[in-house]
Motif scaffolding. Structure first.
Motif, PDB file in Angstrom:
ATOM      1  N   LEU A 120       0.751  -1.132   0.056  1.00 12.24           N
ATOM      2  CA  LEU A 120      -0.022   0.078  -0.127  1.00 12.24           C
ATOM      3  C   LEU A 120       0.958   1.135   0.088  1.00 12.24           C
ATOM      4  N   PHE A 121       1.189   1.959  -0.994  1.00 15.93           N
ATOM      5  CA  PHE A 121       1.643   3.053  -1.279  1.00 15.93           C
ATOM      6  C   PHE A 121       0.768   4.385  -0.785  1.00 15.93           C
ATOM      7  N   ILE A 122       1.470   5.127   0.154  1.00 11.63           N
ATOM      8  CA  ILE A 122       0.786   6.226   0.628  1.00 11.63           C
ATOM      9  C   ILE A 122       1.527   7.404   0.618  1.00 11.63           C
ATOM     10  N   ASP A 123       1.055   8.519  -0.220  1.00 11.71           N
ATOM     11  CA  ASP A 123       1.822   9.718  -0.573  1.00 11.71           C
ATOM     12  C   ASP A 123       1.045  10.725   0.212  1.00 11.71           C
ATOM     13  N   SER A 142      -2.875  10.563  -0.855  1.00 11.03           N
ATOM     14  CA  SER A 142      -3.477   9.577  -1.687  1.00 11.03           C
ATOM     15  C   SER A 142      -2.661   8.215  -1.401  1.00 11.03           C
ATOM     16  N   SER A 143      -3.314   7.167  -1.908  1.00  5.79           N
ATOM     17  CA  SER A 143      -2.851   5.805  -1.542  1.00  5.79           C
ATOM     18  C   SER A 143      -3.204   4.994  -2.983  1.00  5.79           C
ATOM     19  N   TRP A 144      -2.440   3.849  -3.019  1.00  8.52           N
ATOM     20  CA  TRP A 144      -2.783   2.923  -4.027  1.00  8.52           C
ATOM     21  C   TRP A 144      -2.243   1.522  -3.737  1.00  8.52           C
ATOM     22  N   LEU A 174       3.360  -1.212   3.819  1.00 10.51           N
ATOM     23  CA  LEU A 174       3.105   0.289   3.983  1.00 10.51           C
ATOM     24  C   LEU A 174       4.366   1.030   3.131  1.00 10.51           C
ATOM     25  N   ILE A 193       5.738   4.501   2.245  1.00  7.53           N
ATOM     26  CA  ILE A 193       5.547   5.934   2.905  1.00  7.53           C
ATOM     27  C   ILE A 193       6.520   6.814   1.730  1.00  7.53           C
ATOM     28  N   VAL A 198      -4.491   3.747   9.161  1.00  6.83           N
ATOM     29  CA  VAL A 198      -4.646   2.802   7.987  1.00  6.83           C
ATOM     30  C   VAL A 198      -5.488   1.664   8.891  1.00  6.83           C
ATOM     31  N   VAL A 239      -7.249   4.891   4.257  1.00  9.22           N
ATOM     32  CA  VAL A 239      -6.132   5.794   4.917  1.00  9.22           C
ATOM     33  C   VAL A 239      -6.539   7.156   5.069  1.00  9.22           C
TER      34      VAL A 239
END
Length: 648
Positions: free
Chosen positions: A6-9, A14-16, A103, A105, A117, A127
């Motif tokens: 799970l990428f969290i910007d 945003s997340s994807w 995760l 970040i 999360v 998120v």
């Protein structure tokens, strides 16, 4: 089966989710290499760049009924070594009940954030980004609910998000002020029961400064997570059945699974021969006079004096520890069910492990258990890497003892009592008081020289101090960096060793500061040492990547490869490990953070005295004839052999 990240910007809020195939990615280190080396190419970025992804993940067997398999592992470009680094914390993956395995970040928030999360049980990771002001965060760190630092922040979060922790069986990853003001900040996590802290079960992912990356690169103060997702749904069905596991061990090992685990971890549970247990209870009787003391100056002391000092450890540290932790059987786990119960807790809250109590104890001239606990408690509260911190305090104390620094220059009220020849255990309180003063200065960046050391690290700051105090250096005939022991990388990177008198922890390996080496009290010819260290590094990679506790390594390394092959078709484990280690070497070279020859006299002396202490007669003679030439020869031959093994 795929490994899901799970990428969290935090900049774009945003997340994807991105999936990776197994066995190419089986854990957080595999993922970290893919992201840092191939996707983001962070070797071109500053360690505090928003692109320096902090990867926090579990292994592919987390969520099963195997013991010791629920560590959360972090991967990042270290502000300390300047290369790719790894740190891990025990049990924190047990409550990571999300369909994603890691995760990632990225990005940087303009204001500090708490990230939430969670998973409602449907496999969708949600998120939330919660802002908190700098002022409020610092006020919490200073004091909240009777606690300081990370404990205070957890208390605050437990009250504010009580319903979240209760509903989702939540847990947190936190940073303290050390992550804001120094490059040796750790990630902190503690077992929670409906949000309430279970003191004594905390753990830190500390080495290399992951907390500093989370806060200074991404501006995140806390990640709280939890969920209702059944992770076992994504794992081999057999590993969710206790009967299958028991039957497998009876068939393949000839003993029950719990007995195999306990046998492999006897040192960490309870060793009947020593009548003690845990790293604290086991290491001191084992290390004896090789125990590091007084900023590693024990290497210059007579055996008789070292025996006297070790006697103080046994009487004033080890015996009280046994009385307060072992005899009371106040043993805890890190947050997952485990028969080893390695956490030996005193007085209901003081988790007493070897590394922090050694580094903030005898290493800095404190030999009273109850004085050490004051220093360790504050260091943990502020979220420091206790190993690096111990070296830092030892460096300052020795510089004061030698006259390279004056007490007012580092903001201390007096000088430490740091001469081992004249030492008395009664000096412990005095030195503990000074250590606490220095920790306060480091944690809050409020004293210029302390802030320099905390932000630049020991290697770089020592060289700066050589210039600032050039006249003293010349008059005394000793450089600041000659007081410190570290493995250097590139032009500025370094990391200090764990507290063992052994060349294995300063050898030219791709990642040091962890146990990815042979760290026994031995001195071997460099080619043989490189071979054994490389073998150990590969299996330590395996342990960390799969999310296993190294206290379980005795059975995990012997049994898990076969289980992975039977249930998931993962074969040729050693070949996979070699490829990944080669990837790490590739990254370090691209980041200009490859090992370089020792530039500290005391680091060279660690190797020279180890050859003598551990009776390596040929090499002891070489060091005796020409210390520098022998050190260069040993280092070069080790490094050449390591590179040969990596390329094979």
């Amino acid at each position: 089966m795929n490994y899901r990240a799970l990428f969290i910007d935090v900049d774009k809020r945003s997340s994807w989710v991105k999936e990776y195939t197994v066995p190419e990615v089986m854990g957080a280190i595999d993922l970290g290499i893919e992201i840092h080396l191939r996707e983001l190419k962070t070797y071109n970025q500053h360690p505090y760049s928003p692109l320096n992804a902090l990867v926090i993940g579990r292994g592919i067997l987390a969520g099963t009924k195997l013991y010791g398999i629920h560590r959360l592992v972090t991967v990042f470009r270290s502000p300390l070594t300047r290369g790719l680094h790894v740190a891990s914390m025990g049990g924190a993956a047990y409550q990571f009940k999300l369909k994603v395995d890691a995760l990632v970040i990225v990005g940087s928030s303009e204001v500090p954030l708490v990230i939430k999360v969670y998973d409602e049980g449907d496999g969708v990771s949600r998120v939330e980004f919660i802002e908190i002001s700098d002022r409020e965060l610092e006020e919490i760190w200073r004091s909240y609910g009777g606690f300081k630092g990370v404990y205070a922040l957890q208390k605050y979060l437990s009250e504010k998000y009580k319903d979240f922790y209760s509903k989702y069986d939540g847990r947190s990853i936190l940073v303290g002020p050390a992550s804001k003001y120094t490059n040796i900040g750790a990630l902190f996590s503690i077992t929670l029961h409906r949000g309430e802290m279970e003191l004594g079960s905390e753990d830190l992912a500390a080495r290399g400064g992951p907390g500093s990356v989370l806060y200074r690169a991404h501006h995140i103060a806390a990640i709280i997570y939890g969920g209702l997702y059944d992770v076992s749904r994504d794992r081999p069905l057999q590993l969710s059945e206790s009967k299958w596991i028991m039957d497998w061990f009876i068939k393949n090992v000839g003993t029950s699974y719990p007995m195999e685990v306990i046998k492999a971890g006897v040192k960490y549970r309870y060793d009947d021969k020593l009548k003690s247990g845990g790293t604290f209870g086991s290491n001191y009787p084992h290390l004896k006079t090789a125990t590091p003391m007084f900023n590693f100056n024990n290497i210059y002391l007579s055996v008789e004096l070292r025996e006297k000092l070790h006697g103080l450890i046994m009487k004033h540290m080890w015996e009280p520890f046994n009385k307060e932790a072992i005899e009371t059987k106040s043993w805890k786990v890190c947050g997952e069910p485990c028969p080893i119960a390695c956490k030996k807790v005193r007085k209901g809250k003081y988790k007493s492990d070897y590394e922090p109590y050694e580094g903030l104890g005898p290493f800095i001239g404190i030999f009273d258990l109850h004085e050490i606990e004051r220093v360790v408690e504050l260091a943990d509260s502020y979220g420091f890497d206790a190993i690096e911190l111990g070296h830092l305090i030892g460096f300052v104390f020795e510089a004061l003892e030698r006259g390279l620094l004056k007490q007012d220059e580092v903001g201390l009220s007096s000088k430490p009592l740091f001469n081992p020849n004249e030492y008395k255990v009664e000096y412990s309180k005095h030195n503990a008081d000074l250590a606490i003063e220095l920790i306060e200065s480091l944690a809050w960046g409020k004293q210029p020289l302390a802030r320099l050391i905390g932000e630049r690290g020991l290697r770089s700051s020592a060289k700066i101090l050589d210039i600032l105090y050039k006249e003293r250096v010349e008059a005394l005939g000793v450089k600041f960096e000659d007081l410190v022991v570290y493995a250097p990388f590139g032009e500025e990177g370094h990391i200090t060793p764990n507290y063992y008198w052994t060349p294995g922890l300063i050898a030219p390996l791709a990642i040091t500061g962890r146990y990815w080496t042979l760290y026994a009290s031995v001195f071997l010819p460099p080619e043989e040492y490189a071979k054994k260290s490389f073998e150990r590094a590969l299996w330590e990679y395996f342990d960390d990547n799969i999310g296993s506790c190294r206290f379980h390594r005795g059975w995990i390394e012997a049994r898990l490869p076969k289980i992975l092959n039977e249930l998931m078709g993962v074969s040729n484990i050693v070949d996979i490990l070699k490829k990944r280690y080669k990837d790490i070497v590739d990254y370090q070279e691209k980041a200009k953070a490859q090992p370089v020859f020792w530039d500290s006299k005391k680091t060279i002396d660690i190797a020279a005295t180890a050859a003598r202490e551990f009776e390596a007669k040929e090499w002891a003679a070489k060091f005796s004839r020409d210390k520098l030439s022998a050190a260069i020869e040993w280092w070069n031959k080790f490094y050449e052999k390591l590179n040969e093994l990596i390329k094979a």
